[in-house]
Enzyme design. Structure first.
Site, PDB file in Angstrom:
ATOM      1  N   ASP A  14      54.523  31.614  35.269  1.00 20.14           N
ATOM      2  CA  ASP A  14      54.625  31.869  33.634  1.00 20.14           C
ATOM      3  C   ASP A  14      54.909  33.295  33.306  1.00 20.14           C
ATOM      4  O   ASP A  14      54.402  33.859  32.547  1.00 20.14           O
ATOM      5  CB  ASP A  14      53.254  31.499  32.918  1.00 20.14           C
ATOM      6  N   LYS A  97      55.508  23.198  32.023  1.00 13.78           N
ATOM      7  CA  LYS A  97      53.972  22.470  32.014  1.00 13.78           C
ATOM      8  C   LYS A  97      53.742  22.583  30.337  1.00 13.78           C
ATOM      9  O   LYS A  97      54.016  23.454  29.768  1.00 13.78           O
ATOM     10  CB  LYS A  97      53.268  23.132  32.971  1.00 13.78           C
ATOM     11  N   CYS A 142      46.261  30.295  34.867  1.00 16.07           N
ATOM     12  CA  CYS A 142      47.354  29.539  35.438  1.00 16.07           C
ATOM     13  C   CYS A 142      47.445  29.813  36.865  1.00 16.07           C
ATOM     14  O   CYS A 142      47.804  28.995  37.588  1.00 16.07           O
ATOM     15  CB  CYS A 142      48.489  29.612  34.635  1.00 16.07           C
TER      16      CYS A 142
END
Ligand SMILES: [Zn+2]
Length: 191
Positions: A14, A97, A142
């Protein structure tokens, strides 16, 4: 020192504009890890995989829907793109995701509710990967969820601490990772 082998994967979690300073869900210092990741990605990993948080505009994690987070990483928007300074040349695959409106996915491996697989375990096993090195944002959300699930999926999991930034102080998240069986290291110890 840890020797990087072709049986190792580098995960870049990310590293997207909305999670960098100036973004809608900025992680403090998030931009500082980009040169570290660019260096790591040139080591002889079997594969480098980037993930993107990639939400519908009415995703359940958004405050506008009663969720905990500001609107971020809406699919197809500028904020959802990978950081401009991230060298994407070594990136062999991208996993997106959080694409379903009704469930979030902190981990790159499974969603938060039904633990439905993203396909990443299968891909890594097909490639003969046994060790997963995790970098990116945010350390306590995450990155931690991804490293925990890597251990649960049977991989050796290593978090490269200086290639991550969290929403708060690093140490509580790092202590949790240690307890979960994740190895912690720094980029200067990899070759
Ligand atoms: Zn998200």
């Amino acid at each position: 020192m840890i020797t990087v082998t072709p049986q190792s994967a580098l995960l870049v979690v990310d590293v997207q504009k909305d999670f960098l300073p100036g973004g809608t869900l900025a992680v403090p210092g998030g931009d500082e890890i980009i040169p570290v990741i660019n260096h790591l990605a040139r080591l002889p990993f079997g594969v480098v995989i980037a993930t993107q948080d990639w939400h519908p505009a009415d995703h359940m994690s958004f405050v506008t829907q009663g969720g905990p987070w500001p609107v971020h990483c809406v699919a197809g928007t500028d904020g959802a793109t990978l950081a401009a300074l991230l060298d994407d040349e070594p990136v062999g695959a991208i996993f997106r995701k959080g694409r379903s409106r009704d469930v979030d996915s902190y981990s790159a491996f499974f969603d938060n509710e039904g633990k439905r697989p993203s396909g990443l375990v299968s891909l890594l096993k097909e490639l003969g990967i046994t060790s997963v090195f995790v970098t990116g944002l945010a350390l306590d959300v995450c990155v931690s969820a991804t490293a925990d699930d890597a251990v649960k999926a049977g991989f050796e999991a290593v978090v490269i601490a200086d290639a991550c930034r969290g929403t708060g102080p690093a140490e509580p998240a790092l202590a949790d990772l240690r307890r979960a069986g994740v190895t912690l290291t720094t980029s200067d110890r990899l070759a």
